[in-house]
Structures are given as structure tokens and as C-alpha cells.
Design an enzyme around this catalytic site. Structure first.
Site, PDB file in Angstrom:
ATOM      1  N   ALA A   1     -52.191   5.745  33.547  1.00  0.00           N
ATOM      2  CA  ALA A   1     -53.259   5.378  34.482  1.00  0.00           C
ATOM      3  C   ALA A   1     -53.963   6.647  34.922  1.00  0.00           C
ATOM      4  CB  ALA A   1     -52.668   4.650  35.685  1.00  0.00           C
ATOM      5  N   LYS A   2     -55.146   6.447  35.467  1.00  0.00           N
ATOM      6  CA  LYS A   2     -55.919   7.628  35.862  1.00  0.00           C
ATOM      7  C   LYS A   2     -55.197   8.473  36.899  1.00  0.00           C
ATOM      8  CE  LYS A   2     -59.908   5.747  36.412  1.00  0.00           C
ATOM      9  NZ  LYS A   2     -61.237   5.670  37.033  1.00  0.00           N
ATOM     10  N   ARG A   3     -54.371   7.815  37.728  1.00  0.00           N
ATOM     11  CA  ARG A   3     -53.671   8.593  38.764  1.00  0.00           C
ATOM     12  C   ARG A   3     -52.630   9.545  38.153  1.00  0.00           C
ATOM     13  NH1 ARG A   3     -52.167   3.492  39.189  1.00  0.00           N
ATOM     14  NH2 ARG A   3     -50.093   2.974  38.435  1.00  0.00           N
ATOM     15  N   ASP A   4     -52.356   9.402  36.854  1.00  0.00           N
ATOM     16  CA  ASP A   4     -51.401  10.306  36.218  1.00  0.00           C
ATOM     17  C   ASP A   4     -51.956  11.719  36.043  1.00  0.00           C
ATOM     18  OD1 ASP A   4     -49.151   8.623  35.879  1.00  0.00           O
ATOM     19  OD2 ASP A   4     -50.213   7.567  34.282  1.00  0.00           O
TER      20      ASP A   4
END
Ligand code: GLU
Length: 306
Positions: A234-237
């Protein structure tokens, strides 16, 4: 004419896992002489501007598609026609359950795990009229199977659960499972390549397609990109989008090369990859992406193009 497709939901930038799925969908379509279509699945959550960004990202990694893109938000008539047909065939029933109602009823011993518990399946007209005064109804499919089988190029024969799933949500919006089936058939799409998180949805979709008399499609559910903890990327990674990696010195060609190498394919261009593409040789394991290893092109040097 037969086609494959990539069908992103315009919720934000694509990350390297999404781009990898898009490249695979393109490779599957092109290597089998199919057209390749892009459909924007914008019935649900939409972020302003995301569609244009996603299309630019697809182009940046070297993908091109046939014809104009289609948007689900502009195809309501097709979904209405399918709903009318299912209603005529007695295949839909109104459901007034909240999530909580379903969770409570689903714990009863006779309910198959993951199945709709059947609460509203056989309401009387009197009960339905009373319920309508409390909340709007969703429409669920009246199924006569518990399971349905599909064929998947990577997974082989696969049989999965089918229950009385929602076809029209209680806000009137067609459910994903309806829209995808109607669109694929209407667009001549007979090859569905997407992430394997959707493998378990395929039996529902194929069953619904059979009720609507639609052609059987070929599926290829491809491994997802996961973060080092084994969760879906996910982008939060971290820096996992073209934009974020761009800020760290990666250009689109380097990111494409990274993705193609993860597939065991020549990494100079998507055309070069197409020349060597063979679904039987694809990795069957998830692609583990460690964003800390992607933080600079120095940390993960891209070898010379093959
Ligand atoms: N729109 C879905 C997604 O972005 C894909 C649906 C599909 O490929 O069938 O996850």
C-alpha cells in the site's frame, strides 16, 4: 473482438504492485492477440484527478490501450438492464439487513461460513413493506448453488463459495460484482487478468454471468505485491509509486525494468517482455517489495538492459 483489460479504481496513484498487474494484463492480452482495454471503475470511492494520474502512469511504463477508456459511472443503463432482467427472472430479493444483522445471524450453526444467512430471502410482502419504511433495500441474488467453478490460467480449476450476494447496494449503486460482469461481457472482454485477492470473487461473478447468459471468460489471477510483513503493498508502505520513487531518483523506465525483472522477463521494454512472455513461466509467489530497498537507485542498481 476479444479483449483483455485493466480496470483500476481511481482512488489514488498506482503503486508498483498495481503497475505490475497492469503490465501483466497487457502481456496476457497482447500475447494472445487480444485488444487491451482500460476501464475506470468509478462507481465507488473516487479521488478527484486520480483517473488522469493513473492513465499517465500506465503510459509512463510503456502501456498503450485500444480505443477510448470507459468509465463505469457512464454505463448505468447497462447495469439497469441487467437488474431488470434478473428481476424478471425472479433472481433478486430485497434485503434490509445491516452489517450487524448479518454478523449476528451468520453465527448461527446452520449458516455456512462467509455466507449471507438468508434473513431476508423469504420475507412476505407485508414484512417487506414494513421494512422499507425503516431503511432502503439492497438487492441480493437468489442463488441456487453454494459453490461455482471457474478455470484460471495460473490456478487451474478453482471452485469457490457463492452466496446470495448483493447486486445493487441500498444506496442504489450497482455492486462491483454486477458491474464487472456486465462490463466485461458488453466490452467483448473474455480474458480477466487481475490480482489474486479477487480470485475468491470470480465464482460469484462467473455464476452471475451464467444467469445472465453471458459468455464464459478466461481468468488469470496474478500474485500480488506484498510488503516485507506479508501484507498487501500500500502507499503507506513508503516510496512505492512512480511519483514517490521519482522523487528519489528513479525514472519510469527503471521502475518498469524492476517490475519486468520481478516477472523473470527481459527488462528493456514491455515489447521485449512480450517477446519472451509465457504464462507458464511466471512466478507463482507474491512479489515482496521492501520500500527501504527502493529508496534510491544506488541502493538497488538497475543492471544494463538485456
Ligand atoms: N477495480 C478493481 C480494483 O481496482 C479491479 C476489478 C477487476 O479487475 O475485476 O481492485
Amino acid at each position: 473482438m476479444n479483449a483483455g483489460r485493466f480496470a483500476p479504481s481511481p482512488t489514488g496513484e498506482l503503486h508498483v504492485g498495481n503497475l505490475r498487474t497492469a503490465i501483466l494484463a497487457w502481456l496476457f492480452a497482447r500475447s494472445t492477440g487480444r485488444r487491451f482495454l482500460v476501464r475506470v471503475e468509478d462507481l465507488d470511492r473516487v479521488r478527484a484527478g486520480a483517473e488522469a494520474v493513473q492513465l499517465a502512469e500506465l503510459s509512463a511504463v510503456g502501456l498503450s490501450w485500444d480505443g477510448d477508456i470507459t468509465r463505469q459511472s457512464e454505463r448505468q443503463n447497462l447495469y439497469n438492464d441487467a437488474v431488470a432482467r434478473l428481476l424478471r427472472d425472479g433472481r433478486l430479493f430485497e434485503c434490509f439487513c445491516t452489517r450487524r444483522d448479518i454478523a449476528e445471524a451468520a453465527s448461527a450453526p446452520h449458516v455456512l461460513p462467509g455466507h449471507y444467512p438468508g434473513t431476508c430471502r423469504d420475507l412476505s410482502q407485508f414484512e417487506r413493506e414494513a421494512a422499507r419504511r425503516v431503511r432502503p433495500a439492497a438487492l441480493r441474488l437468489r442463488t441456487d448453488v453454494d459453490r461455482y467453478g471457474i478455470r484460471d490460467v495460473l490456478h487451474g480449476p478453482y471452485t469457490g463459495l457463492v452466496d446470495d450476494f448483493v447486486v445493487v447496494r441500498n444506496d442504489g449503486v450497482p455492486a462491483y460484482n454486477l458491474a464487472v460482469v456486465v462490463d466485461d461481457a458488453e466490452q467483448g472482454i473474455d480474458q480477466v487478468v487481475r490480482g489474486d485477492d479477487l480470485l475468491s470473487s470470480a465464482p460469484r461473478q462467473a455464476y452471475l454471468g451464467s444467469l445472465l447468459g453471458l459468455p464464459v471468460v478466461e481468468y488469470a489471477h496474478v500474485p500480488l505485491a506484498l510488503n516485507p510483513e506479508g501484507r498487501r503493498l500500500a502507499k503507506r508502505d513508503g516510496a512505492v509509486t512512480l511519483e514517490a520513487l521519482g522523487a528519489k531518483g528513479w525514472d519510469a523506465a527503471e521502475i518498469r525494468a524492476l517490475i519486468l525483472r520481478s516477472l523473470g522477463l527481459p527488462d528493456s521494454s514491455v515489447e521485449a517482455a512480450l517477446g519472451a512472455f509465457d504464462p507458464r513461466l511466471l512466478p507463482r509467489e507474491p512479489w515482496i517489495v521492501d520500500p527501504s530497498h527502493l529508496s534510491s537507485t544506488d541502493a538497488a542498481p538497475v543492471p544494463p538492459n538485456r
